[in-house]
Design a protein around this motif. Structure first.
Motif, PDB file in Angstrom:
ATOM      1  N   GLU A   1      81.387  25.191   4.916  1.00  0.00           N
ATOM      2  CA  GLU A   1      80.213  24.334   5.084  1.00  0.00           C
ATOM      3  C   GLU A   1      79.993  23.530   3.810  1.00  0.00           C
ATOM      4  OE1 GLU A   1      77.088  27.100   5.921  1.00  0.00           O
ATOM      5  OE2 GLU A   1      76.838  27.653   3.830  1.00  0.00           O
ATOM      6  N   PHE A   2      79.477  22.315   3.981  1.00  0.00           N
ATOM      7  CA  PHE A   2      79.181  21.453   2.847  1.00  0.00           C
ATOM      8  C   PHE A   2      78.090  22.093   2.005  1.00  0.00           C
ATOM      9  CE2 PHE A   2      76.570  18.071   0.987  1.00  0.00           C
ATOM     10  CZ  PHE A   2      77.518  17.451   0.200  1.00  0.00           C
ATOM     11  N   ALA A   3      78.266  22.067   0.664  1.00  0.00           N
ATOM     12  CA  ALA A   3      77.270  22.645  -0.239  1.00  0.00           C
ATOM     13  C   ALA A   3      76.684  21.613  -1.199  1.00  0.00           C
ATOM     14  CB  ALA A   3      77.882  23.800  -1.038  1.00  0.00           C
ATOM     15  N   HIS A   4      77.510  20.657  -1.681  1.00  0.00           N
ATOM     16  CA  HIS A   4      77.012  19.722  -2.692  1.00  0.00           C
ATOM     17  C   HIS A   4      78.012  18.588  -2.880  1.00  0.00           C
ATOM     18  CE1 HIS A   4      74.194  18.781  -5.890  1.00  0.00           C
ATOM     19  NE2 HIS A   4      75.224  18.431  -6.642  1.00  0.00           N
ATOM     20  N   ALA A   5      77.522  17.441  -3.362  1.00  0.00           N
ATOM     21  CA  ALA A   5      78.384  16.324  -3.756  1.00  0.00           C
ATOM     22  C   ALA A   5      77.993  15.876  -5.155  1.00  0.00           C
ATOM     23  CB  ALA A   5      78.248  15.156  -2.786  1.00  0.00           C
ATOM     24  N   VAL A   6      79.001  15.605  -5.971  1.00  0.00           N
ATOM     25  CA  VAL A   6      78.785  15.042  -7.301  1.00  0.00           C
ATOM     26  C   VAL A   6      79.528  13.711  -7.336  1.00  0.00           C
ATOM     27  CG1 VAL A   6      79.111  15.314  -9.787  1.00  0.00           C
ATOM     28  CG2 VAL A   6      78.656  17.332  -8.369  1.00  0.00           C
ATOM     29  N   HIS A   7      78.780  12.615  -7.542  1.00  0.00           N
ATOM     30  CA  HIS A   7      79.408  11.301  -7.698  1.00  0.00           C
ATOM     31  C   HIS A   7      79.491  11.048  -9.195  1.00  0.00           C
ATOM     32  CE1 HIS A   7      79.767   7.011  -5.880  1.00  0.00           C
ATOM     33  NE2 HIS A   7      80.922   7.506  -6.268  1.00  0.00           N
ATOM     34  N   LEU A   8      80.697  10.929  -9.695  1.00  0.00           N
ATOM     35  CA  LEU A   8      80.974  11.061 -11.121  1.00  0.00           C
ATOM     36  C   LEU A   8      81.787   9.894 -11.658  1.00  0.00           C
ATOM     37  CD1 LEU A   8      81.239  13.179 -13.583  1.00  0.00           C
ATOM     38  CD2 LEU A   8      83.320  13.900 -12.419  1.00  0.00           C
TER      39      LEU A   8
ATOM     40  N   ALA B   1      77.043  21.639 -13.315  1.00  0.00           N
ATOM     41  CA  ALA B   1      75.917  20.911 -12.715  1.00  0.00           C
ATOM     42  C   ALA B   1      75.836  21.181 -11.207  1.00  0.00           C
ATOM     43  CB  ALA B   1      76.052  19.414 -12.982  1.00  0.00           C
ATOM     44  N   ALA B   2      76.972  21.223 -10.544  1.00  0.00           N
ATOM     45  CA  ALA B   2      76.990  21.487  -9.101  1.00  0.00           C
ATOM     46  C   ALA B   2      76.497  22.900  -8.799  1.00  0.00           C
ATOM     47  CB  ALA B   2      78.399  21.286  -8.546  1.00  0.00           C
ATOM     48  N   ILE B   3      76.930  23.872  -9.586  1.00  0.00           N
ATOM     49  CA  ILE B   3      76.486  25.257  -9.361  1.00  0.00           C
ATOM     50  C   ILE B   3      74.980  25.351  -9.532  1.00  0.00           C
ATOM     51  CG2 ILE B   3      76.594  27.607 -10.306  1.00  0.00           C
ATOM     52  CD1 ILE B   3      79.621  26.938 -10.938  1.00  0.00           C
ATOM     53  N   GLU B   4      74.450  24.743 -10.578  1.00  0.00           N
ATOM     54  CA  GLU B   4      72.995  24.751 -10.793  1.00  0.00           C
ATOM     55  C   GLU B   4      72.268  24.070  -9.639  1.00  0.00           C
ATOM     56  OE1 GLU B   4      72.495  22.956 -14.638  1.00  0.00           O
ATOM     57  OE2 GLU B   4      73.428  24.659 -15.660  1.00  0.00           O
ATOM     58  N   ALA B   5      72.795  22.954  -9.162  1.00  0.00           N
ATOM     59  CA  ALA B   5      72.161  22.223  -8.067  1.00  0.00           C
ATOM     60  C   ALA B   5      72.210  23.012  -6.765  1.00  0.00           C
ATOM     61  CB  ALA B   5      72.828  20.862  -7.892  1.00  0.00           C
ATOM     62  N   ILE B   6      73.322  23.648  -6.483  1.00  0.00           N
ATOM     63  CA  ILE B   6      73.445  24.464  -5.272  1.00  0.00           C
ATOM     64  C   ILE B   6      72.414  25.591  -5.311  1.00  0.00           C
ATOM     65  CG2 ILE B   6      74.929  26.104  -4.045  1.00  0.00           C
ATOM     66  CD1 ILE B   6      77.300  24.214  -4.898  1.00  0.00           C
ATOM     67  N   ARG B   7      72.290  26.228  -6.457  1.00  0.00           N
ATOM     68  CA  ARG B   7      71.312  27.317  -6.593  1.00  0.00           C
ATOM     69  C   ARG B   7      69.886  26.809  -6.408  1.00  0.00           C
ATOM     70  NH1 ARG B   7      71.598  30.318 -11.688  1.00  0.00           N
ATOM     71  NH2 ARG B   7      70.587  31.971 -10.530  1.00  0.00           N
ATOM     72  N   ALA B   8      69.642  25.533  -6.753  1.00  0.00           N
ATOM     73  CA  ALA B   8      68.307  24.942  -6.625  1.00  0.00           C
ATOM     74  C   ALA B   8      68.085  24.301  -5.249  1.00  0.00           C
ATOM     75  CB  ALA B   8      68.097  23.895  -7.716  1.00  0.00           C
ATOM     76  N   GLY B   9      69.126  24.291  -4.409  1.00  0.00           N
ATOM     77  CA  GLY B   9      68.992  23.729  -3.069  1.00  0.00           C
ATOM     78  C   GLY B   9      69.164  22.221  -2.989  1.00  0.00           C
ATOM     79  N   ARG B  10      69.705  21.603  -4.044  1.00  0.00           N
ATOM     80  CA  ARG B  10      69.939  20.156  -4.026  1.00  0.00           C
ATOM     81  C   ARG B  10      71.344  19.873  -3.502  1.00  0.00           C
ATOM     82  NH1 ARG B  10      68.074  20.932  -9.176  1.00  0.00           N
ATOM     83  NH2 ARG B  10      70.039  20.195 -10.069  1.00  0.00           N
ATOM     84  N   LEU B  11      71.485  18.772  -2.771  1.00  0.00           N
ATOM     85  CA  LEU B  11      72.768  18.443  -2.153  1.00  0.00           C
ATOM     86  C   LEU B  11      73.575  17.391  -2.906  1.00  0.00           C
ATOM     87  CD1 LEU B  11      71.753  18.347   1.615  1.00  0.00           C
ATOM     88  CD2 LEU B  11      73.020  20.137   0.400  1.00  0.00           C
ATOM     89  N   TYR B  12      72.947  16.683  -3.868  1.00  0.00           N
ATOM     90  CA  TYR B  12      73.635  15.542  -4.468  1.00  0.00           C
ATOM     91  C   TYR B  12      73.278  15.399  -5.941  1.00  0.00           C
ATOM     92  CZ  TYR B  12      75.067  10.662  -5.181  1.00  0.00           C
ATOM     93  OH  TYR B  12      75.644   9.514  -5.647  1.00  0.00           O
ATOM     94  N   THR B  13      74.304  15.068  -6.755  1.00  0.00           N
ATOM     95  CA  THR B  13      74.138  14.827  -8.180  1.00  0.00           C
ATOM     96  C   THR B  13      74.969  13.617  -8.574  1.00  0.00           C
ATOM     97  OG1 THR B  13      73.856  17.194  -8.636  1.00  0.00           O
ATOM     98  CG2 THR B  13      74.500  15.814 -10.501  1.00  0.00           C
ATOM     99  N   GLU B  14      74.423  12.779  -9.450  1.00  0.00           N
ATOM    100  CA  GLU B  14      75.173  11.663 -10.041  1.00  0.00           C
ATOM    101  C   GLU B  14      75.328  11.922 -11.536  1.00  0.00           C
ATOM    102  OE1 GLU B  14      73.112   8.017  -9.202  1.00  0.00           O
ATOM    103  OE2 GLU B  14      73.813   8.001  -7.121  1.00  0.00           O
ATOM    104  N   ILE B  15      76.538  11.671 -12.044  1.00  0.00           N
ATOM    105  CA  ILE B  15      76.808  11.849 -13.474  1.00  0.00           C
ATOM    106  C   ILE B  15      77.633  10.659 -13.963  1.00  0.00           C
ATOM    107  CG2 ILE B  15      77.957  13.275 -15.220  1.00  0.00           C
ATOM    108  CD1 ILE B  15      77.500  15.699 -13.400  1.00  0.00           C
ATOM    109  N   GLY B  16      77.203  10.051 -15.076  1.00  0.00           N
ATOM    110  CA  GLY B  16      77.965   9.017 -15.734  1.00  0.00           C
ATOM    111  C   GLY B  16      77.734   7.607 -15.246  1.00  0.00           C
ATOM    112  N   TRP B  17      76.862   7.427 -14.284  1.00  0.00           N
ATOM    113  CA  TRP B  17      76.546   6.082 -13.798  1.00  0.00           C
ATOM    114  C   TRP B  17      75.467   5.497 -14.690  1.00  0.00           C
ATOM    115  CZ3 TRP B  17      79.469   3.922 -10.074  1.00  0.00           C
ATOM    116  CH2 TRP B  17      80.287   4.783  -9.338  1.00  0.00           C
ATOM    117  N   THR B  18      75.627   4.235 -15.044  1.00  0.00           N
ATOM    118  CA  THR B  18      74.619   3.590 -15.898  1.00  0.00           C
ATOM    119  C   THR B  18      73.741   2.661 -15.109  1.00  0.00           C
ATOM    120  OG1 THR B  18      76.203   1.870 -16.464  1.00  0.00           O
ATOM    121  CG2 THR B  18      75.968   3.724 -17.980  1.00  0.00           C
TER     122      THR B  18
END
Length: 167
Positions: free
Chosen positions: A91-98, A150-167
């Motif tokens: 099952e899908f748990a999280h996405a990181v757009h990096l 970051a993904a592990i922390e977000a999954i534990r917090a119930g968040r599905l999406y994280t962005e890193i490095g985008w300005t």
């Protein structure tokens, strides 16, 4: 991996089919978030000669190669660690757009939770991973790939999406 890319992973511009403008293709990665009965997460220690994140802990992962992300995950689990995962148990748990480092091709890192699997993690690609281990999510090893942490922390917090490095 398919599509244009230079050896260093720099952003490669391709023409947009409708507008004729230039766009940058994203690399898609599939990652395994496996927890054992004690709530520990499976991470591998990357080989010291790895081009990306040498001697750093990371998810079992791979790039999609003319296949679905779940099919990639199932294939990589078998190839890298000898784990057999049925796609129905994913099952899908999280996405990181990096974008890391700046100027390289963007990556969409998809993290999938496996509810069940068969086998014990075994090092099958010693040129990529030197060992598998189970880690409590509140006590991850140093170093751990930053976007994996970051993904592990977000999954534990119930968040599905994280962005890193985008300005």
């Amino acid at each position: 991996m398919s599509g244009p890319e230079d050896v260093a992973g720099a952003a490669v511009r391709v023409p947009h089919s409708r507008t004729g403008t230039q766009g940058v293709l994203n690399i898609v990665g599939a990652h395994l978030y496996a927890q054992d009965s004690q709530g520990r997460i499976l991470l591998g220690l990357r080989h010291p000669d790895s081009l990306y994140a040498p001697s750093t802990h990371h998810f079992l992962a791979g790039h999609c190669e003319q296949e679905s992300a779940v099919a990639c995950l199932v294939r990589e689990a078998r190839e890298e660690a000898g784990l057999v995962i049925d796609s129905d148990d994913v099952e899908f748990a999280h996405a990181v757009h990096l974008v890391d480092p700046p100027g390289t091709r963007p990556r969409m890192q998809l993290i999938f939770r496996a509810r069940r699997w068969k086998g014990t993690p075994t090092v099958l690609e010693p040129d990529k991973c030197v060992g598998w281990g189970w880690w409590h999510p509140h006590d991850l090893p140093d170093p751990t790939v930053p976007y994996a942490r970051a993904a592990i922390e977000a999954i534990r917090a119930g968040r599905l999406y994280t962005e890193i490095g985008w300005t």
